[in-house]
Design a protein around this motif. Sequence first.
Motif, PDB file in Angstrom:
ATOM      1  N   TYR A   9       7.422  -2.058  -1.185  1.00 12.37           N
ATOM      2  CA  TYR A   9       7.774  -0.719  -1.659  1.00 12.37           C
ATOM      3  C   TYR A   9       9.250  -0.656  -2.036  1.00 12.37           C
ATOM      4  O   TYR A   9       9.617  -0.146  -3.092  1.00 12.37           O
ATOM      5  CB  TYR A   9       7.450   0.327  -0.589  1.00 12.37           C
ATOM      6  N   LYS A 115      11.080   7.632   4.468  1.00 12.54           N
ATOM      7  CA  LYS A 115      10.097   6.597   4.121  1.00 12.54           C
ATOM      8  C   LYS A 115      10.207   5.398   5.060  1.00 12.54           C
ATOM      9  O   LYS A 115       9.214   4.738   5.364  1.00 12.54           O
ATOM     10  CB  LYS A 115      10.295   6.141   2.670  1.00 12.54           C
ATOM     11  N   LEU A 118       8.185   6.077   8.007  1.00 10.66           N
ATOM     12  CA  LEU A 118       6.765   5.921   7.687  1.00 10.66           C
ATOM     13  C   LEU A 118       6.375   4.448   7.613  1.00 10.66           C
ATOM     14  O   LEU A 118       5.272   4.058   8.006  1.00 10.66           O
ATOM     15  CB  LEU A 118       6.451   6.611   6.354  1.00 10.66           C
ATOM     16  N   GLN A 121       5.725   3.145  10.928  1.00 10.21           N
ATOM     17  CA  GLN A 121       4.496   3.697  11.496  1.00 10.21           C
ATOM     18  C   GLN A 121       3.243   3.140  10.830  1.00 10.21           C
ATOM     19  O   GLN A 121       2.294   2.717  11.491  1.00 10.21           O
ATOM     20  CB  GLN A 121       4.522   5.225  11.329  1.00 10.21           C
ATOM     21  N   PHE A 122       3.240   3.150   9.480  1.00  8.74           N
ATOM     22  CA  PHE A 122       2.005   2.857   8.736  1.00  8.74           C
ATOM     23  C   PHE A 122       2.048   1.566   7.899  1.00  8.74           C
ATOM     24  O   PHE A 122       1.016   1.098   7.443  1.00  8.74           O
ATOM     25  CB  PHE A 122       1.672   4.032   7.807  1.00  8.74           C
ATOM     26  N   ASP A 124       3.584  -1.171   4.743  1.00  7.47           N
ATOM     27  CA  ASP A 124       3.867  -1.244   3.308  1.00  7.47           C
ATOM     28  C   ASP A 124       2.749  -0.664   2.447  1.00  7.47           C
ATOM     29  O   ASP A 124       2.980   0.064   1.481  1.00  7.47           O
ATOM     30  CB  ASP A 124       4.076  -2.717   2.947  1.00  7.47           C
ATOM     31  N   VAL A 125       1.512  -1.007   2.813  1.00  4.15           N
ATOM     32  CA  VAL A 125       0.361  -0.645   1.982  1.00  4.15           C
ATOM     33  C   VAL A 125       0.253   0.870   1.811  1.00  4.15           C
ATOM     34  O   VAL A 125      -0.020   1.373   0.728  1.00  4.15           O
ATOM     35  CB  VAL A 125      -0.944  -1.211   2.588  1.00  4.15           C
ATOM     36  N   SER A 126       0.509   1.602   2.873  1.00  4.67           N
ATOM     37  CA  SER A 126       0.399   3.055   2.827  1.00  4.67           C
ATOM     38  C   SER A 126       1.413   3.667   1.862  1.00  4.67           C
ATOM     39  O   SER A 126       1.094   4.574   1.096  1.00  4.67           O
ATOM     40  CB  SER A 126       0.595   3.629   4.236  1.00  4.67           C
ATOM     41  N   LEU A 127       2.646   3.179   1.902  1.00  8.28           N
ATOM     42  CA  LEU A 127       3.691   3.708   1.026  1.00  8.28           C
ATOM     43  C   LEU A 127       3.376   3.430  -0.448  1.00  8.28           C
ATOM     44  O   LEU A 127       3.530   4.300  -1.307  1.00  8.28           O
ATOM     45  CB  LEU A 127       5.051   3.094   1.382  1.00  8.28           C
ATOM     46  N   ALA A 129       0.410   2.835  -1.760  1.00 11.52           N
ATOM     47  CA  ALA A 129      -0.779   3.593  -2.169  1.00 11.52           C
ATOM     48  C   ALA A 129      -0.413   5.032  -2.510  1.00 11.52           C
ATOM     49  O   ALA A 129      -0.878   5.589  -3.512  1.00 11.52           O
ATOM     50  CB  ALA A 129      -1.821   3.560  -1.060  1.00 11.52           C
ATOM     51  N   GLN A 130       0.422   5.653  -1.688  1.00 11.64           N
ATOM     52  CA  GLN A 130       0.837   7.033  -1.945  1.00 11.64           C
ATOM     53  C   GLN A 130       1.629   7.126  -3.249  1.00 11.64           C
ATOM     54  O   GLN A 130       1.409   8.018  -4.075  1.00 11.64           O
ATOM     55  CB  GLN A 130       1.675   7.559  -0.784  1.00 11.64           C
TER      56      GLN A 130
END
Length: 383
Positions: A9, A115, A118, A121-122, A124-127, A129-130
Amino acid sequence: MAKFENSYYNKIWSSKEGAQIVSTILKNSDLVKIKSSYYAERFRIDPNVCPSNSKGEATFISKMRELERGMLMDMRAPLSDTIANDKKGVEYYSDTIPEYSARGFKETATERYYKESLFDQFGDVSLIAQYATEEIQRMIDSAQQTLSHQGAELISTGSIIYNQGVGIQGSVIKAKIPTSNFVNAGEKIWSASDCKLISQMIKIQDEAKERWGVEMPMTWEIEKSQFEKVFMKNAQVIEWIRYVNVINNTPLPETFMATEEMTLKALNAYPGLAPIIICDELAYDYNNGFVKGWKSGVAVLRPAGYVGFIRKANLLDEVLFGKYANKVNSYNFSKVLNGVATIMNSELVNGNFKEWHTDLIMKAVPTLDEFLYHVIVDTTTAN
């Protein structure tokens, strides 16, 4: 533990790796969906890039040679020369290619700090994807809506006058359609209760064929709401639908509600009537809400197949930012929609902090390339 600085990201805005990461995102249909659009069904994308001058202004040229009719042969003596045919001239029109930009994405230093939490917490993939589904998808949808809106306007009017968006507005292009190709409805306006709609359409076809002296596969293009309000309720059309169902051993009741599929199928089986296709295009504008590019009350008779090209040109931004930009900032560029639009990612210094931007810029326009045989019918005006 993975660090945010090394995340994919974060590297999206890197001058070295960013373009490759964005290209990978664009190829993932789970993240970014290139939806079917009106413009892609009517226009081919020109593989060539139109040239630009030092100011970044690019020009296209649309050329077409008039088709020639055959004629009776000349009688000749044995071994005599034949008479060379006089070649028809080439008609053309040209204009500059405008630039457009979607609403961009900007991330401030405080947003970037958030970010990072985040990411912890979640991951690389989550950031990514969003970012892809919310930002890049929105920008690509804007580009496709713009091309479709302009394409529908060009097909139904022969020109593009862009009065949408915020910023520069006005005339974009005007195709060189012969004046004789702008015609009226016929004996009756098409919405009249006693209009012999099919007969009038065939008459327009015959008059065009006689005027040109050539035959070619033609098609009618009708806007969806006009098809629903006029065609599906016209007495001659209803009578023909009923007849088609009788000969197919599926007689209809005395009163029935014609569907779009039923009407289209019946009309496309009518002898001598060119096939009909439906224009179903709708866009959303910041100022005007939902808008249609297709001009109300217009039907179009045109050669079957594609109507023209999407002409594109390179951006001056890519040249100048790559060569003369402040070295504190970084930029990368990725092509999308088969090279028609460009995603520009930039990491900029704004005062004491950095900002991260994503912009989609498009330097492209639809052009009409069968303009000599493109007939625009004002269905609201009788002869």
